[in-house]
Scaffold this active site. Structure first.
Site, PDB file in Angstrom:
ATOM      1  N   GLY A 238       1.008  -1.106   0.005  1.00  5.53           N
ATOM      2  CA  GLY A 238      -0.042   0.004  -0.030  1.00  5.53           C
ATOM      3  C   GLY A 238       0.707   1.341   0.011  1.00  5.53           C
ATOM      4  O   GLY A 238       2.131   1.262   0.302  1.00  5.53           O
ATOM      5  N   PRO A 239       0.407   2.477  -0.213  1.00  2.00           N
ATOM      6  CA  PRO A 239       1.076   3.702  -0.296  1.00  2.00           C
ATOM      7  C   PRO A 239       1.524   3.871   0.984  1.00  2.00           C
ATOM      8  O   PRO A 239       0.966   3.532   2.011  1.00  2.00           O
ATOM      9  CB  PRO A 239       0.069   4.779  -0.708  1.00  2.00           C
ATOM     10  CG  PRO A 239      -1.088   3.888  -1.259  1.00  2.00           C
ATOM     11  CD  PRO A 239      -1.150   2.533  -0.655  1.00  2.00           C
ATOM     12  N   THR A 242      -0.526   4.626   5.086  1.00  2.00           N
ATOM     13  CA  THR A 242      -2.007   4.014   5.331  1.00  2.00           C
ATOM     14  C   THR A 242      -2.071   2.969   6.271  1.00  2.00           C
ATOM     15  O   THR A 242      -3.091   2.478   6.492  1.00  2.00           O
ATOM     16  CB  THR A 242      -2.054   3.116   3.800  1.00  2.00           C
ATOM     17  OG1 THR A 242      -1.153   2.150   3.536  1.00  2.00           O
ATOM     18  CG2 THR A 242      -1.983   3.977   2.486  1.00  2.00           C
ATOM     19  N   GLY A 243      -0.967   2.702   6.862  1.00  2.00           N
ATOM     20  CA  GLY A 243      -1.225   1.712   8.372  1.00  2.00           C
ATOM     21  C   GLY A 243      -0.555   0.403   8.170  1.00  2.00           C
ATOM     22  O   GLY A 243      -1.012  -0.508   8.955  1.00  2.00           O
ATOM     23  N   LYS A 244       0.259   0.124   7.367  1.00  2.00           N
ATOM     24  CA  LYS A 244       1.074  -1.113   7.350  1.00  2.00           C
ATOM     25  C   LYS A 244       1.485  -1.529   8.510  1.00  2.00           C
ATOM     26  O   LYS A 244       1.281  -2.656   9.149  1.00  2.00           O
ATOM     27  CB  LYS A 244       1.823  -1.389   5.956  1.00  2.00           C
ATOM     28  CG  LYS A 244       1.215  -0.920   4.671  1.00  2.00           C
ATOM     29  CD  LYS A 244       2.072  -1.268   3.578  1.00  2.00           C
ATOM     30  CE  LYS A 244       3.127  -0.217   3.281  1.00  2.00           C
ATOM     31  NZ  LYS A 244       2.671   1.216   3.473  1.00  2.00           N
ATOM     32  N   GLU A 461      -7.130  32.812 -10.300  1.00  2.00           N
ATOM     33  CA  GLU A 461      -8.222  32.082  -9.625  1.00  2.00           C
ATOM     34  C   GLU A 461      -9.631  32.293  -9.649  1.00  2.00           C
ATOM     35  O   GLU A 461     -10.388  31.573  -9.836  1.00  2.00           O
ATOM     36  CB  GLU A 461      -7.906  32.305  -8.163  1.00  2.00           C
ATOM     37  CG  GLU A 461      -6.597  32.086  -7.447  1.00  2.00           C
ATOM     38  CD  GLU A 461      -5.967  30.629  -7.793  1.00  2.00           C
ATOM     39  OE1 GLU A 461      -6.763  29.681  -7.881  1.00  2.00           O
ATOM     40  OE2 GLU A 461      -4.999  30.292  -8.119  1.00  2.00           O
ATOM     41  N   ASP A 536      -0.797  24.065 -13.614  1.00  2.00           N
ATOM     42  CA  ASP A 536      -2.098  23.749 -14.399  1.00  2.00           C
ATOM     43  C   ASP A 536      -1.766  23.045 -15.614  1.00  2.00           C
ATOM     44  O   ASP A 536      -2.489  22.091 -16.049  1.00  2.00           O
ATOM     45  CB  ASP A 536      -2.927  24.956 -14.663  1.00  2.00           C
ATOM     46  CG  ASP A 536      -3.334  25.778 -13.549  1.00  2.00           C
ATOM     47  OD1 ASP A 536      -3.617  25.179 -12.421  1.00  2.00           O
ATOM     48  OD2 ASP A 536      -3.874  27.101 -13.393  1.00  2.00           O
TER      49      ASP A 536
END
Length: 685
Positions: A238-239, A242-244, A461, A536
């Site tokens: 996982g990225p 993420t909580g691995k 903007e 952009d």
């Protein structure tokens, strides 16, 4: 746990078996020091308790007053090999007391005649005189062995100290001069198991998969009854954030078995063969504590694809990987040792490491959805004081693409902001400001911008905001600001109503038009353009190229994928990759990408020319108030004025003055999926 499962060994039983490093043996050092002091004291002890040392005047007085006993002759002692001499004898003692010994340092060669004259009682003295007629005898002593031992003592002490400290270094696991091959895996004890599955949120499917490991370790017979086998290895992918690692710690908190933790980089050292030795030692520790769990964090540091190195010769990392492959599923299979590994680069791992029998299962720990983000925010909100009126669902909806680590940082930053303002609890404005700060950085109100640059940013903007409101297939506008934040001089933020996992062609085309709005507004108003729109342009180019090459949204090129489109580049592999399409196709791709962007640019220009009056109104309002919410933009588009204008901005206040400013509501964009922090500072700023 089942009754037949081995119990956890005592922590103090074997420090090395637990993977930790033994503490320094201070008791042994203190004991050695005491022994040395006793030896030195034994050599220097001269019966000081029953011996009195005389000098010559005192000895003369004692002889004349008859204090020297004549029961035993005096002895003139001289050690062989030494010039030191001393006269010794007994003093007169009272009845019932033990005679005391005196010691007189003397030089017999120079004081022999004077000593004879002093000890002989003069003929003129009567019998009532206390003085006695004394004699002495020569006493020659040989102390060769004592002198030899005394000279040898310092050498022996130095050798003992060297042996002791060298032995202590050898016992220091992972740090000693002879223990490079010892594993650095650390065993989590009961005191450190503070994380459970209740502390892990937003990854329900991943928790369900790894929960099988916990159930197997608690009751193996439940799975073995039907002949099933638990996976030997579980790879969590996982990225970052993420909580691995948190999920692995939760497994340690739930399963009452030994849990070893190690990083992939801990295997590789500068010495050849150390990594493979540490792998073998780690599995040896696991075998002693089986059943157990071994967690390897960032396994890509040691498990990279073999044969893709840039250099030649023997690769130490490949040797370490070979040892890991053999230990996981080789001739010497370790039963009951389950490996859990984590990585965010599964594309670079060796295929042999991912085959069944080694890492049987891959658990994807993805970025949380809106429900998962709310659960994560609720978990971290327990640790802080939150106002009752705060709806974390609104914060979760406005944080698409945020990882668990970023959400935890949002809560922490909000707590710091609330404490800085002197509030008793965290409110929604602090959470929104913290959300923007985590993604883009802190507001830079003190940045010295000229009025011309502010006006350019305001029109830029305003162009984004107008097109976003007028087009049909865009996400709702949240707010527009020209306050510099991070590298951006202004930001247009969107607030999606729901998470998106698929993107329709009309939505992407409208997003291209909104992306072009900033550059088009500059061209219409000033007749010139700046480099502030490079963010952009980059975003629009990547989106258009993905539409053509990956998503089959080009009528000319059709539904064909062009290129492999790896998310990350693996240098040694991708250097030799061959393009899968011809030069003519590459020209067509470039032409189609340019056509999509040019079409979006032309549409944006037509729409802004038709709404030139509204463009000026919104830009002027941004210059006056710096930040506008969506309902302000809608009022200006529909009514030409704001029914509820925001407060005028206040200049930044130095912290020393402690002037409380009213908190502004924050906002968010779509985390790279349509938010346009377009007015980026020039390159190098």
């Amino acid at each position: 746990m089942s009754d037949n499962q081995p119990q956890r060994p005592d922590r103090d039983e074997d420090p090395k078996a637990s993977g930790g490093e033994p503490s320094f043996n201070w008791r042994g050092l203190i004991l050695l020091s005491v022994v040395v002091m006793l030896i030195i004291a034994a050599f220097r002890w001269k019966e000081n308790g029953n011996t009195e040392t005389f000098d010559w005047p005192k000895f003369v007085t004692a002889v004349k007053e008859g204090q020297i006993s004549d029961q035993k002759p005096l002895r003139l002692v001289q050690n062989t090999g030494s010039f030191e001499q001393h006269l010794t004898g007994e003093l007169v003692a009272a009845e019932g007391e033990k005679a005391k010994v005196f010691r007189l340092p003397i030089n017999g060669d120079f004081q022999k005649e004077e000593l004879h004259a002093l000890l002989k009682k003069p003929e003129g003295e009567g019998e009532d005189s206390p003085r006695k007629d004394l004699t002495y005898t020569a006493d020659y002593r040989s102390n060769t062995m004592g002198n030899f031992l005394l000279g040898l003592l310092p050498i022996v002490l130095v050798l003992l100290l060297l042996f002791y400290f060298f032995r202590q270094q050898m016992r220091m696991a992972g740090r000693g001069a002879m223990s490079f091959g010892k594993s650095k895996a650390k065993m989590l004890t009961m005191e450190t198991k503070k994380v459970t599955f209740k502390d892990v949120a937003g990854v329900s499917e991943a928790k369900e998969e790894v929960w099988e490991l916990v159930e197997f370790l608690k009751d193996p017979k439940k799975f073995q009854r039907l002949g099933g086998q638990i996976p030997k290895g579980v790879l969590m992918v996982g990225p970052p954030g993420t909580g691995k690692t948190l999920l692995a710690r939760a497994i340690a908190g739930e399963a009452d078995v030994p849990f070893f933790s190690i990083s992939g980089s801990d295997f590789v050292e500068m010495f050849v063969g150390v990594g493979a030795s540490r792998v073998r030692d780690m599995f040896e520790q696991g075998k002693k504590h089986a059943p157990c769990l071994i967690f390897i964090d960032e396994i890509d540091a040691v498990g990279r694809h073999r044969g893709h190195g840039l250099g030649g010769g023997h690769d130490e990392r490949e040797q370490t990987l070979n040892a890991l492959l053999v230990e996981m599923d080789g001739f010497d299979t370790q039963e009951g040792v389950i490996i859990i590994a984590a990585t965010n680069r599964p594309d670079v791992l060796d295929p042999a490491l991912l085959r069944p029998g080694r890492f049987d299962r891959q658990v994807t720990v993805a970025l949380p959805d809106v429900k998962g983000r709310q659960e994560i925010l609720e978990v971290h909100a327990r640790k802080v004081k939150m106002a009752e009126s705060v709806d974390l669902g609104v914060v979760a909806r406005g944080t698409p693409g945020y990882s668990g680590a970023e959400l935890a940082n949002v809560i922490n930053e909000a707590a710091l902001l609330a404490a800085k303002k002197g509030l008793k609890a965290i409110t929604l404005p602090e959470l929104e400001e913290a959300r923007d700060k985590v993604r883009w950085g802190r507001e830079r109100r003190s940045l010295a911008l000229s009025e011309k640059e502010k006006e350019n940013t305001a029109y830029h903007e305003a162009g984004h905001a107008i097109l976003n409101e007028l087009l049909d297939h865009t996400d709702p506008l949240h707010k527009v600001t020209i306050i510099p934040r991070g590298p951006a001089l202004g930001v247009t933020m969107f607030l999606p109503e729901e998470d998106k996992y698929t993107h329709r062609k009309f939505e992407l085309l409208d997003d291209l038009v909104v992306a072009m709005g900033g550059r088009v507004a500059e061209e219409i108003v000033f007749g010139d353009v700046t480099n502030g729109a490079f963010g952009d342009i980059k975003q629009a180019t990547n989106m258009a190229r993905a539409m053509v090459c990956q998503w089959g949204m080009s009528d000319e090129l059709g539904m064909v994928e062009y290129g492999d489109h790896q998310e990350h580049t693996f240098l040694a592999r991708d250097m030799t990759s061959v393009r899968s399409y011809s030069e003519d196709t590459a020209r067509k791709i470039d032409h189609e990408v340019k056509r999509l962007i040019d079409t979006a640019y032309g549409k944006a220009k037509d729409m802004l020319l038709k709404n030139r009056k509204e463009l000026d109104l919104i830009a002027k309002a941004l210059l006056d108030f710096e930040t506008l919410d969506r309902h302000h933009i809608v009022d200006l588009l529909e009514k030409g004025e704001m029914s509820d204008p925001p407060e005028s901005p206040k200049p930044p206040t130095p912290p020393a003055e402690k002037v409380e400013e009213k908190a502004k509501p924050g906002g968010d964009d779509r985390a790279g999926e349509g938010g346009f922090p377009g007015d980026l500072a020039p390159a190098g700023a």
